[in-house]
Design a protein around this motif. Structure first.
Motif, mmCIF file in Angstrom:
data_model
loop_
_atom_site.group_PDB
_atom_site.id
_atom_site.type_symbol
_atom_site.label_atom_id
_atom_site.label_comp_id
_atom_site.label_asym_id
_atom_site.label_seq_id
_atom_site.Cartn_x
_atom_site.Cartn_y
_atom_site.Cartn_z
ATOM 1 N N ALA A 10 0.828 -1.206 0.000
ATOM 2 C CA ALA A 10 0.000 0.000 0.000
ATOM 3 C C ALA A 10 0.861 1.254 0.000
ATOM 4 O O ALA A 10 0.568 2.229 -0.707
ATOM 5 N N LEU A 11 1.932 1.259 0.788
ATOM 6 C CA LEU A 11 2.835 2.405 0.832
ATOM 7 C C LEU A 11 3.511 2.628 -0.514
ATOM 8 O O LEU A 11 3.644 3.769 -0.988
ATOM 9 N N ILE A 12 3.923 1.517 -1.153
ATOM 10 C CA ILE A 12 4.561 1.637 -2.469
ATOM 11 C C ILE A 12 3.575 2.189 -3.490
ATOM 12 O O ILE A 12 3.901 3.053 -4.304
ATOM 13 N N GLY A 13 2.332 1.687 -3.447
ATOM 14 C CA GLY A 13 1.313 2.175 -4.378
ATOM 15 C C GLY A 13 1.032 3.650 -4.197
ATOM 16 O O GLY A 13 0.893 4.396 -5.178
ATOM 17 N N THR A 14 0.966 4.104 -2.930
ATOM 18 C CA THR A 14 0.728 5.525 -2.658
ATOM 19 C C THR A 14 1.873 6.378 -3.181
ATOM 20 O O THR A 14 1.662 7.434 -3.792
ATOM 21 N N ALA A 15 3.105 5.931 -2.962
ATOM 22 C CA ALA A 15 4.276 6.674 -3.444
ATOM 23 C C ALA A 15 4.296 6.750 -4.963
ATOM 24 O O ALA A 15 4.613 7.790 -5.543
ATOM 25 N N GLN A 16 3.947 5.637 -5.624
ATOM 26 C CA GLN A 16 3.929 5.640 -7.078
ATOM 27 C C GLN A 16 2.858 6.586 -7.622
ATOM 28 O O GLN A 16 3.070 7.279 -8.620
ATOM 29 N N ALA A 17 1.697 6.610 -6.973
ATOM 30 C CA ALA A 17 0.630 7.510 -7.422
ATOM 31 C C ALA A 17 1.057 8.959 -7.291
ATOM 32 O O ALA A 17 0.773 9.792 -8.165
ATOM 33 N N ARG A 18 1.736 9.284 -6.198
ATOM 34 C CA ARG A 18 2.202 10.649 -6.018
ATOM 35 C C ARG A 18 3.282 11.004 -7.029
ATOM 36 O O ARG A 18 3.365 12.135 -7.509
ATOM 37 N N ALA A 19 4.122 10.047 -7.366
ATOM 38 C CA ALA A 19 5.226 10.309 -8.289
ATOM 39 C C ALA A 19 4.715 10.725 -9.663
ATOM 40 O O ALA A 19 5.328 11.546 -10.349
ATOM 41 N N HIS A 20 3.557 10.184 -10.072
ATOM 42 C CA HIS A 20 3.013 10.539 -11.382
ATOM 43 C C HIS A 20 2.626 12.007 -11.456
ATOM 44 O O HIS A 20 2.589 12.590 -12.537
ATOM 45 N N GLY A 21 2.322 12.604 -10.297
ATOM 46 C CA GLY A 21 1.905 14.008 -10.294
ATOM 47 C C GLY A 21 3.044 14.987 -10.086
ATOM 48 O O GLY A 21 2.833 16.194 -10.081
ATOM 49 N N ILE A 22 4.242 14.473 -9.881
ATOM 50 C CA ILE A 22 5.392 15.343 -9.628
ATOM 51 C C ILE A 22 5.906 15.904 -10.940
ATOM 52 O O ILE A 22 6.171 15.173 -11.899
ATOM 53 N N ARG A 23 6.057 17.221 -11.009
ATOM 54 C CA ARG A 23 6.594 17.880 -12.188
ATOM 55 C C ARG A 23 7.919 18.508 -11.834
ATOM 56 O O ARG A 23 8.115 18.976 -10.702
ATOM 57 N N PRO A 24 8.834 18.572 -12.786
ATOM 58 C CA PRO A 24 10.131 19.192 -12.497
ATOM 59 C C PRO A 24 9.971 20.682 -12.229
ATOM 60 O O PRO A 24 9.129 21.351 -12.846
#
Length: 253
Positions: A10-24
């Motif tokens: 669950a923690l990995i899934g949450t981190a991956q979901a957040r990573a998709h929204g990260i912009r440089p």
């Protein structure tokens, strides 16, 4: 062990979901030259500059002492009268603001009382139905460059220190998340039966400040809109005061 594995997944899934929204984070342009002389715009200049970029400001006019009453009567009472000078960034402490003036005698008395501070006065229509006061600013971070700040505003801004930082470029979702993180957020959602604030207009205002900051990144030293008056939902916002400091090099009024 099974539950630990589920938790880790669950923690990995949450981190991956957040990573998709990260912009440089992209630079907002070159910084002003070090040691360059800095000019502080007076309130009238700062408001005109931001209004031309799309930020709503109260209806008002710049006037001399003998014109203040005429301007007030054109606007309609009650009005606010402020002494206008680039050397008065903190007008409340300097006694350079008179609020809720209801007639010509009150305006004359206000102008006379502030005559030692300036020969120019800003006369504006009084806004009395705001549901919240915010501060929106742009400042330079040594690592990220220009950063937008939103927080609880008004005269208590330094006391409450309720603020959030937004890195550029920022989406409407980024601004909304910053607003919801504030202790003052309930004021915008109808606290104790009060009207809801115009959150979408707040987000629009932050976008204007960010756009102005990026457009003047090579000269901008500091920008503060305080207070940004938040009106009931559907009625927008108004920048009641503004401060802009720019380097004089390449200055273009």
């Amino acid at each position: 062990a099974c539950l630990d594995a589920v938790r880790a997944a669950a923690l990995i899934g949450t981190a991956q979901a957040r990573a998709h929204g990260i912009r440089p984070v992209t630079p907002a342009g070159p910084a002003p030259p070090a040691g360059s002389p800095v000019r502080t715009l007076d309130e009238w200049e700062a408001k005109r500059a931001l209004a031309s970029s799309g930020l709503p400001v109260p209806e008002g006019a710049l006037a001399g002492a003998d014109e203040a009453v005429r301007c007030a009567e054109t606007l309609g009472y009650p009005v606010v009268v402020k002494a206008v000078s680039a050397s008065l960034p903190h007008k409340t402490e300097a006694g350079a603001v008179r609020l809720n003036l209801g007639g010509p005698d009150a305006v004359r008395a206000a102008v006379e009382a502030m005559s030692g501070l300036s020969e120019r006065f800003l006369v504006e229509r009084m806004v009395r139905d705001a549901v919240a006061e915010l501060v929106v600013g742009a400042h330079r971070d040594p690592v990220f460059g220009l950063v937008i700040t939103v927080g609880a505003g008004g005269v208590l801004v330094e006391l409450l220190r309720d603020a959030a930082r937004i890195l550029l470029p920022a989406s409407r979702e980024d601004v909304r998340a910053a607003l919801t993180s504030l202790a003052a957020w309930p004021l915008l959602t109808g606290y104790r039966g009060r009207p809801r604030g115009d959150v979408e207009a707040v987000i629009d205002a932050v976008a204007v400040v960010a756009r102005y900051a990026r457009a003047h990144a090579d000269r901008l030293v500091e920008l503060d809109v305080n207070p940004l008056l938040v009106l009931p939902e559907g009625h927008g916002v108004l920048a009641a005061d503004a401060l802009i400091r720019l380097t004089e090099e390449s200055w273009d009024a």
